[in-house]
Enzyme design. Structure first.
Site, PDB file in Angstrom:
ATOM      1  N   GLY A  73       0.988  -1.268  -0.229  1.00  0.00           N
ATOM      2  CA  GLY A  73      -0.038  -0.001   0.045  1.00  0.00           C
ATOM      3  C   GLY A  73       0.693   1.335  -0.066  1.00  0.00           C
ATOM      4  CB  SER A  74       4.384   2.126  -0.844  1.00  0.00           C
ATOM      5  OG  SER A  74       4.552   1.719  -2.026  1.00  0.00           O
ATOM      6  NE  ARG A  98      -8.135 -11.264  -5.869  1.00  0.00           N
ATOM      7  CZ  ARG A  98      -8.247 -12.751  -5.845  1.00  0.00           C
ATOM      8  NH1 ARG A  98      -8.688 -13.251  -6.968  1.00  0.00           N
ATOM      9  NH2 ARG A  98      -7.805 -13.220  -4.777  1.00  0.00           N
ATOM     10  CG  HIS A 151       2.451  -1.994 -15.335  1.00  0.00           C
ATOM     11  ND1 HIS A 151       1.809  -3.357 -14.881  1.00  0.00           N
ATOM     12  CD2 HIS A 151       3.408  -2.310 -15.992  1.00  0.00           C
ATOM     13  CE1 HIS A 151       2.703  -4.125 -15.325  1.00  0.00           C
ATOM     14  NE2 HIS A 151       3.722  -3.573 -15.903  1.00  0.00           N
ATOM     15  CG  ASP A 157      -6.777  -6.607 -24.185  1.00  0.00           C
ATOM     16  OD1 ASP A 157      -7.826  -7.364 -23.809  1.00  0.00           O
ATOM     17  OD2 ASP A 157      -7.114  -5.787 -25.622  1.00  0.00           O
ATOM     18  CG  ASP A 180      -0.690  -4.255 -17.003  1.00  0.00           C
ATOM     19  OD1 ASP A 180      -1.135  -3.717 -16.046  1.00  0.00           O
ATOM     20  OD2 ASP A 180       0.091  -5.314 -16.702  1.00  0.00           O
ATOM     21  CD  GLU A 214       5.109   1.978  -8.792  1.00  0.00           C
ATOM     22  OE1 GLU A 214       4.869   1.598  -7.691  1.00  0.00           O
ATOM     23  OE2 GLU A 214       5.116   0.945  -9.606  1.00  0.00           O
TER      24      GLU A 214
HETATM   25  C1  GAR Z   1       3.331  -1.291  -7.588  1.00  0.00           C
HETATM   26  O1  GAR Z   1       4.827  -1.324  -7.840  1.00  0.00           O
HETATM   27  C2  GAR Z   1       2.763  -1.367  -8.411  1.00  0.00           C
HETATM   28  O2  GAR Z   1       3.191  -0.589  -9.750  1.00  0.00           O
HETATM   29  C3  GAR Z   1       2.401  -2.696  -8.841  1.00  0.00           C
HETATM   30  O3  GAR Z   1       2.404  -3.362  -7.564  1.00  0.00           O
HETATM   31  C4  GAR Z   1       3.148  -2.501  -6.767  1.00  0.00           C
HETATM   32  C5  GAR Z   1       2.164  -2.224  -5.421  1.00  0.00           C
HETATM   33  O4  GAR Z   1       2.880  -1.406  -4.702  1.00  0.00           O
HETATM   34  N1  GAR Z   1       1.332  -3.117  -9.804  1.00  0.00           N
HETATM   35  C6  GAR Z   1       1.175  -4.130 -10.728  1.00  0.00           C
HETATM   36  O5  GAR Z   1       2.470  -4.646 -10.954  1.00  0.00           O
HETATM   37  C7  GAR Z   1       0.004  -3.966 -11.525  1.00  0.00           C
HETATM   38  N2  GAR Z   1       0.333  -4.777 -12.620  1.00  0.00           N
HETATM   39  P1  GAR Z   1       2.410  -0.641  -3.230  1.00  0.00           P
HETATM   40  O6  GAR Z   1       1.415  -1.942  -2.578  1.00  0.00           O
HETATM   41  O7  GAR Z   1       3.575  -0.600  -2.276  1.00  0.00           O
HETATM   42  O8  GAR Z   1       1.556   0.407  -3.808  1.00  0.00           O
END
Ligand code: GAR
Length: 203
Positions: free
Chosen positions: A12-13, A93, A111, A145, A147, A176
């Site tokens: 959840g960052s 999901r 992503h 589709d 991503d 991010e």
């Molecule tokens: C993030 O790096 C996000 O880009 C990735 O999951 C991580 C969640 O981090 N998402 C995917 O790979 C979606 N295809 P977080 O829980 O620390 O926010």
């Protein structure tokens, strides 16, 4: 008030970064509800600490998708909190018609690669194994589709000689935490326009 719904499965960052940005910038954006499919997601702790409504809606039947029934429940709750924008923040999901049909053009994702390169799982590992010199992260509107969908913002991260999957992912996440809050601000302030696949930032 522009209300966002935040969906996460992991630590959840990104949710934390979004909440911080809203507070420090004094934005008229309300994190209305945090939803997760994972009872041990850090997103629940963050929401509790920040006083944000939160629910865990698990999916027992499938690993990577939601059953129609469960997806309907996500939609019901998002509507209950009058969410204007659904923000997927590491929600692992695949989202389908049930949710996308209810929040058409109002669902976004982050992503950890420069899409369209390396869609799918653990994109930072894919980038490292492929041997690219630069990777990064992408915010985009969600379409059926995986991503895919019009790209909103991207940030570039160089791949270093000694990078491990962990060090590379950490540096991608730092970016991010900048572009996701900014993406939400641009949408909330009505500063994006879309033409086909192209997203323009208007002043
Ligand atoms: C993030 O790096 C996000 O880009 C990735 O999951 C991580 C969640 O981090 N998402 C995917 O790979 C979606 N295809 P977080 O829980 O620390 O926010």
């Amino acid at each position: 008030m522009f209300t966002i719904g935040l969906l996460a499965s992991g630590k959840g960052s990104n949710i934390q970064a979004i909440i911080e940005y809203i507070k420090t910038e004094g934005l008229s954006i309300k994190p209305g509800v945090v939803l997760t499919d994972n009872p041990s997601s850090g997103a629940l702790e963050i929401a509790k600490r920040e006083g944000i409504e939160h629910h865990c809606i698990p999916e027992k039947k499938y690993k990577t998708i939601l059953s129609q029934k469960t997806e309907k429940e996500y939609v019901r709750v998002l509507k209950e909190y009058k969410v204007d924008l659904v923000c997927l923040a590491g929600f692992m999901r695949v989202i389908k018609e049930e949710l996308l049909g209810s929040f058409t053009g109002r669902t976004i994702n982050i992503h950890p690669s420069l899409l369209p390169a390396f869609p799918g799982l653990e994109a930072w590992k894919q980038a490292l194994n492929y041997g690219v010199k630069f990777t990064g992260c992408t915010t985009h509107f969600v379409e059926a589709d995986i991503d895919s969908g019009p790209i909103i913002l991207q940030a570039v991260v160089p791949v270093l000689k000694d990078d491990t999957p962990e060090t590379l992912h950490k540096r991608i996440q730092e970016k991010e935490h900048i572009i996701y809050p900014l993406t939400i601000k641009l949408i909330a302030e009505g500063k994006l326009s879309i033409s086909g696949r192209k997203v323009y930032i208007t002043s």
